[in-house]
Design an enzyme around this catalytic site. Structure first.
Site, PDB file in Angstrom:
ATOM      1  N   THR A   1      50.211  73.978  25.013  1.00 20.51           N
ATOM      2  CA  THR A   1      51.337  74.256  24.122  1.00 20.51           C
ATOM      3  C   THR A   1      50.907  74.922  22.818  1.00 20.51           C
ATOM      4  O   THR A   1      51.756  75.352  22.048  1.00 20.51           O
ATOM      5  CB  THR A   1      52.098  72.961  23.781  1.00 20.51           C
ATOM      6  OG1 THR A   1      51.198  72.057  23.139  1.00 20.51           O
ATOM      7  CG2 THR A   1      52.687  72.324  25.031  1.00 20.51           C
TER       8      THR A   1
ATOM      9  N   ASN B   1      43.951  81.923  42.537  1.00 18.68           N
ATOM     10  CA  ASN B   1      44.006  81.107  43.737  1.00 18.68           C
ATOM     11  C   ASN B   1      45.464  81.010  44.208  1.00 18.68           C
ATOM     12  O   ASN B   1      46.363  81.569  43.595  1.00 18.68           O
ATOM     13  CB  ASN B   1      43.394  79.729  43.450  1.00 18.68           C
ATOM     14  CG  ASN B   1      42.784  79.099  44.678  1.00 18.68           C
ATOM     15  OD1 ASN B   1      43.280  79.271  45.791  1.00 18.68           O
ATOM     16  ND2 ASN B   1      41.713  78.357  44.481  1.00 18.68           N
TER      17      ASN B   1
ATOM     18  N   ARG C   1      44.554  69.312  24.737  1.00 12.07           N
ATOM     19  CA  ARG C   1      43.808  69.201  23.494  1.00 12.07           C
ATOM     20  C   ARG C   1      42.321  69.370  23.801  1.00 12.07           C
ATOM     21  O   ARG C   1      41.882  69.163  24.931  1.00 12.07           O
ATOM     22  CB  ARG C   1      44.057  67.867  22.807  1.00 12.07           C
ATOM     23  CG  ARG C   1      43.624  66.688  23.626  1.00 12.07           C
ATOM     24  CD  ARG C   1      43.863  65.358  22.930  1.00 12.07           C
ATOM     25  NE  ARG C   1      43.525  64.247  23.797  1.00 12.07           N
ATOM     26  CZ  ARG C   1      42.294  63.886  24.150  1.00 12.07           C
ATOM     27  NH1 ARG C   1      41.261  64.556  23.713  1.00 12.07           N
ATOM     28  NH2 ARG C   1      42.090  62.857  24.950  1.00 12.07           N
TER      29      ARG C   1
ATOM     30  N   HIS D   1      63.746  80.416  26.094  1.00 11.34           N
ATOM     31  CA  HIS D   1      65.212  80.477  26.036  1.00 11.34           C
ATOM     32  C   HIS D   1      65.691  79.752  24.787  1.00 11.34           C
ATOM     33  O   HIS D   1      65.013  78.855  24.279  1.00 11.34           O
ATOM     34  CB  HIS D   1      65.818  79.836  27.288  1.00 11.34           C
ATOM     35  CG  HIS D   1      65.359  80.478  28.555  1.00 11.34           C
ATOM     36  ND1 HIS D   1      65.933  81.624  29.067  1.00 11.34           N
ATOM     37  CD2 HIS D   1      64.347  80.165  29.399  1.00 11.34           C
ATOM     38  CE1 HIS D   1      65.314  81.969  30.171  1.00 11.34           C
ATOM     39  NE2 HIS D   1      64.336  81.100  30.401  1.00 11.34           N
TER      40      HIS D   1
ATOM     41  N   GLY E   1      43.550  74.032  38.362  1.00 11.20           N
ATOM     42  CA  GLY E   1      44.756  73.998  39.177  1.00 11.20           C
ATOM     43  C   GLY E   1      45.898  73.232  38.531  1.00 11.20           C
ATOM     44  O   GLY E   1      45.702  72.191  37.916  1.00 11.20           O
TER      45      GLY E   1
END
Length: 185
Positions: A163, A83, A178, A113, A140
């Protein structure tokens, strides 16, 4: 001696300002800009631009604008939909399965980084691959962080920050993302 691109794709520290990498990123940005400039009805040219960007014939639909670092490090399954305003930082491989839906403003980040400021200033960076299974829907505004895998048939809620790996057949949401519930018995 290995090139900076070879180091980058191997997940090793590399110099992001290497001339070859800068040229390849510039090429991808020009293709993304050309894609954005096309009228919506120009399917033939859109298909040609996407094939140039991803380096292969694709069965993908991209609603511009779309942004990526290289394009060629993204492997697409069949029937993939992006989208508006999706971003993929593909300094490491991004594997996307069949029938995957990306909501607006989804961000996929393989780039990482150094935490040390002196190292960051040097321009050295690295990346970790991301894998997205078949039949996944990413809501989204979701952000996928370096190194994550999303299992087949899972749904990632809008605005989530992924994550860590998400298993197959679950609805997962939140920051950090989660598992909220299982989708199949």
């Amino acid at each position: 001696m290995r090139s900076e691109k070879e180091k980058m794709l191997a997940g090793e520290p590399y110099n992001g300002f290497d001339p070859q990498l800068v040229a390849e990123r510039t090429r991808a940005r020009e293709l993304c800009q050309a894609l954005t400039a096309l009228p919506p009805s120009n399917d033939a040219e859109r298909t040609a631009l996407l094939e140039q960007l991803f380096g292969a014939s694709t069965n993908v639909y991209v609603t511009p604008p779309f942004y990526c670092d290289y394009g060629r490090h993204i492997t697409l399954g069949r029937n993939v939909y992006f989208n508006f305003n999706c971003v993929i930082l593909d300094v490491a491989p991004v594997s996307i399965g069949d029938n995957v839906l990306f909501g607006p403003s989804v961000q996929v980040y393989t780039a990482t980084h150094p935490l040390d400021a002196d190292e960051r200033r040097s321009g050295i960076e690295s990346g970790q691959p991301i894998a997205i299974g078949d039949d996944v829907w990413i809501g989204g505004g979701a952000i996928l962080c370096p190194g994550v895998t999303i299992g087949a048939r899972s749904v990632i809620g809008a605005g989530s920050v992924v994550t860590r790996d998400i298993p197959a057949d679950v609805f997962a949401a939140g920051n950090p993302c989660r598992v909220v519930r299982t989708l199949r018995g």
